[in-house]
Design a protein around this motif. Structure first.
Motif, mmCIF file in Angstrom:
data_model
loop_
_atom_site.group_PDB
_atom_site.id
_atom_site.type_symbol
_atom_site.label_atom_id
_atom_site.label_comp_id
_atom_site.label_asym_id
_atom_site.label_seq_id
_atom_site.Cartn_x
_atom_site.Cartn_y
_atom_site.Cartn_z
ATOM 1 N N LEU A 165 -51.726 100.332 100.593
ATOM 2 C CA LEU A 165 -50.581 100.831 99.839
ATOM 3 C C LEU A 165 -49.253 100.188 100.242
ATOM 4 O O LEU A 165 -48.298 100.205 99.462
ATOM 5 N N PHE A 218 -46.073 108.191 94.140
ATOM 6 C CA PHE A 218 -47.291 107.555 93.654
ATOM 7 C C PHE A 218 -48.275 107.318 94.797
ATOM 8 O O PHE A 218 -49.491 107.504 94.625
ATOM 9 N N ALA A 219 -47.789 106.900 95.960
ATOM 10 C CA ALA A 219 -48.661 106.624 97.099
ATOM 11 C C ALA A 219 -49.346 107.897 97.582
ATOM 12 O O ALA A 219 -50.542 107.877 97.917
ATOM 13 N N SER A 222 -52.059 108.692 95.081
ATOM 14 C CA SER A 222 -53.180 107.754 95.242
ATOM 15 C C SER A 222 -54.012 108.102 96.467
ATOM 16 O O SER A 222 -55.244 107.989 96.440
ATOM 17 N N ALA A 226 -57.915 109.064 96.427
ATOM 18 C CA ALA A 226 -58.834 108.211 97.188
ATOM 19 C C ALA A 226 -59.670 109.024 98.165
ATOM 20 O O ALA A 226 -60.887 108.815 98.283
ATOM 21 N N VAL A 273 -51.839 116.207 92.264
ATOM 22 C CA VAL A 273 -51.578 114.876 91.701
ATOM 23 C C VAL A 273 -50.599 114.972 90.532
ATOM 24 O O VAL A 273 -49.709 114.119 90.377
ATOM 25 N N GLN A 277 -47.140 113.020 90.260
ATOM 26 C CA GLN A 277 -46.908 112.089 89.155
ATOM 27 C C GLN A 277 -45.638 112.451 88.395
ATOM 28 O O GLN A 277 -44.887 111.565 87.954
#
Length: 284
Positions: A165, A218-219, A222, A226, A273, A277
């Protein structure tokens, strides 16, 4: 040579940039995202404190009971463990892992991006080549390579995500810094004799704050996705750790008996999330 009448010029320019970004930041989408995240954060922080039930405690006399049955607010899983306790601890773990991963990626990425733009030449070309090499590897493959040395452990999991990232932070920070360095405000600051530290803290940092905040959200999103994905293929955190993705996988065989138990951690991931976002969304 600095004079009193011009000494505040760079500060005023930076202040205008910060005021403009603040006024445009809190859009309706970001307010909604912040509300969702605050609610989830309160649940993650206060839940384990207020709920005395151990998320690992098993009760085979109350297996897959529904919400509100036998004193279990959100029911139990297939081992009779309290769902509300596991959800609270799972949300806390997701927040912590996502934040640690994002900050571990952001700090070196931003610093290296600023250095690359400021120094240029071989330094910039070398760092760009390194970022291209990292991008050539699929993100989950890099994580899996590190997890091979310590399966199910938190360290290699977050380190692998951070190593992937950081590239986005580096690329955006390099581009933004290069743009700001050539701007009239920086040229005026240099002509007035201000130091590089002053330029960095009063002009470059305010210009990077908005894009980096967006990338940070965003990180985190993600990282949450993940970790949940890796749990789905049984290479994430080891059971019985109350991780939201692992909870879904463990309860899949019991979907027909207790569908709500699967939906609850799935909804938790979705809201986490979604909130991130929305916070990372573009200005309207």
């Amino acid at each position: 040579m600095k004079t009193k009448s011009f000494a505040n010029l760079p500060t005023d320019v930076a202040a205008d940039m910060m005021d403009g970004s603040r006024s445009a930041f809190w859009t309706p989408a970001r307010i909604t995202g912040a509300f969702i995240l605050v609610c989830l954060l309160l649940f993650a922080v206060l839940g384990p404190v207020l709920i005395s039930t151990d998320p690992l405690h098993q009760n085979y006399n109350a297996v897959l009971v529904g919400p509100g049955v036998d004193g279990y607010l959100l029911g139990t899983d297939h081992f009779g463990r309290s769902m509300v306790s596991r959800l609270a601890h799972g949300a806390q773990l997701s927040f912590a892992m996502a934040f640690v991963t994002a900050i571990s990626a952001a700090v070196p990425g931003i610093l290296l991006g600023v250095i690359a733009a400021a120094r240029g030449g071989m330094v910039e070309r070398g760092l760009v080549a390194l970022s291209d090499i990292i991008l050539a590897l699929p993100g989950l493959l890099l994580v899996l390579l590190l997890l091979a040395f310590a399966p199910g452990e938190f360290g290699p999991l977050y380190l692998g995500l951070a190593l992937y990232l950081w590239v986005e932070f580096f690329r955006v920070a390099r581009i933004e810094t290069a743009r700001v360095i050539t701007s009239p405000s920086v040229e005026a600051t240099r002509l007035l004799g201000f130091s590089r530290l002053y330029v960095f803290t009063r002009i470059i940092v305010p210009a990077l704050t908005g894009p980096m905040a967006t990338l940070f959200a965003f990180a985190m999103g993600s990282a949450i996705i993940a970790v949940s994905t890796l749990s789905a293929i049984h290479v994430g955190l080891r059971p019985p750790t109350p991780e939201l993705g692992a909870m879904i996988v463990e309860l899949v065989p019991y979907y027909s008996e207790a569908p709500l138990q699967i939906l609850m951690p799935a909804i938790g991931i979705f809201l986490l999330v979604l909130g991130l976002q929305l916070m990372a969304g573009r200005k309207s």
